[in-house]
Enzyme design. Sequence first.
Site, PDB file in Angstrom:
ATOM      1  N   CYS A 159     -55.635 -62.433  -2.146  1.00  0.00           N
ATOM      2  CA  CYS A 159     -56.791 -62.526  -1.242  1.00  0.00           C
ATOM      3  C   CYS A 159     -57.630 -63.759  -1.564  1.00  0.00           C
ATOM      4  CB  CYS A 159     -57.635 -61.259  -1.286  1.00  0.00           C
ATOM      5  SG  CYS A 159     -58.275 -60.806  -2.916  1.00  0.00           S
ATOM      6  N   ASP A 174     -72.841 -72.045  10.572  1.00  0.00           N
ATOM      7  CA  ASP A 174     -73.156 -73.266  11.319  1.00  0.00           C
ATOM      8  C   ASP A 174     -74.650 -73.272  11.623  1.00  0.00           C
ATOM      9  OD1 ASP A 174     -73.496 -75.321  13.121  1.00  0.00           O
ATOM     10  OD2 ASP A 174     -71.830 -74.755  14.431  1.00  0.00           O
ATOM     11  N   HIS A 201     -62.471 -57.165  -3.656  1.00  0.00           N
ATOM     12  CA  HIS A 201     -61.656 -57.869  -2.659  1.00  0.00           C
ATOM     13  C   HIS A 201     -62.436 -59.085  -2.166  1.00  0.00           C
ATOM     14  CE1 HIS A 201     -59.062 -58.712   0.697  1.00  0.00           C
ATOM     15  NE2 HIS A 201     -59.988 -58.404   1.596  1.00  0.00           N
TER      16      HIS A 201
END
Length: 421
Positions: free
Chosen positions: A329, A249, A242
Amino acid sequence: MDKYTELVINKIPELGFVNLLSHIYQTVGLCSSIDISKFKTNCNGYVVERFDKSETAGKVSCVPISILMELVERGMLSKPDNSKSQLEVKTDLVNELISKNNGFEDIMTIPTSIPMKYFFKPVLKEKVSKAIDFSVMDIKGDDVSRMGIRYGENDKVVKIKIAPERDAWMTNTSIHQFLIPMCYGTEVIYIGQFNFNFMNRHAIYEKSSVFNKNTEVFKLKDRIRDNRSSRFIMFGFCYLHHWKCAIYDKNRDFICFYDSGGNNPNEFNHYRNFFFYSNSDGLNRNSYLSSLANENADIDILFNFFIDNYGVTAGCINVEVNQLLESECGMFTCLFMAVCCLNPPKGFKGIRKIYTYFKFLADKKVTMLKSILFNVGKMEFTIKEVDGEGMQQYKKMEKWCANTINILANKITSRVEDIIN
């Protein structure tokens, strides 16, 4: 499932109604967006807009006239007639380039300061999966609907077999070809897709050790190191077959995860600095009594990996399910990363807006976007309008929104005027 219950039971057109809500949220600044009008042709309008400031941008060919002039300077194309307009010059250069090369792919091999293929939507090699509006699916959203049609649920339902369509699964190549141009020239860098399925067969307590010894992790470290100049590092990863994704960041030591299948906070280890975003409850930590489930081990391991190696101080993931069918997905994660390119999540406020965008996204809309954001036909060097099934459905949805907005505006204005007057 909660977000579909009222739509399904009352047979409200999910696509139109939820799309209308999405427009409202975007207009008042509560969620991020992606402008589909920039994909009405075979061009990636965002890349064209970013690098082509000329009056011929998005005309004749997706490639800017400045790139074509590079070929003139190298003697690959004839010098233009200065008495002609920019549009006429670009038309002449495009026609000459096409005549001198053997098709689109041959032209794309010519080196330029910005690769010419970046200005075009990539070709879609995968199938577009079958999906329908959830308002006509036989979804048992609450106790009343589970009791049967005579207790309130409309019998206008469409039976659909919920099963994976392997031909529709996005390949790493397709995701890569879409995201690299989207990131180009921004503060976000996409470093690829990573296969963590090697952890699948190991027990939870073994996974962290197995992860840290695998070559895939060394590849991840190398790519992060090679992109030190970029503020945001973005990648997809596969575990238990999956696809999920993450964006890191570096300035704020903050990492955000996304899983279209949704997440249960009670099935994660508790950390004082890891938060779960719910559309109704916002960003919250889970209980101290929570314990890690096998399907979430990848998130737990990656979060600790970024803490140990890069000093991450906070992380988060979405709670709500965005995807009900089993085939897209990869497209959900691709779209999430594309939105991150356009609206990098600078802190919790930024990621909240991106997660909220996906509140209004479901399988049917994703399948439409898949056939719009990618090129489903033959690749052409000249501008071509998109008129496939996905675009036709999208236009129909937007027309419903436009008509509904006018009806709402008239009714609300009438009520307000009655009060005021």
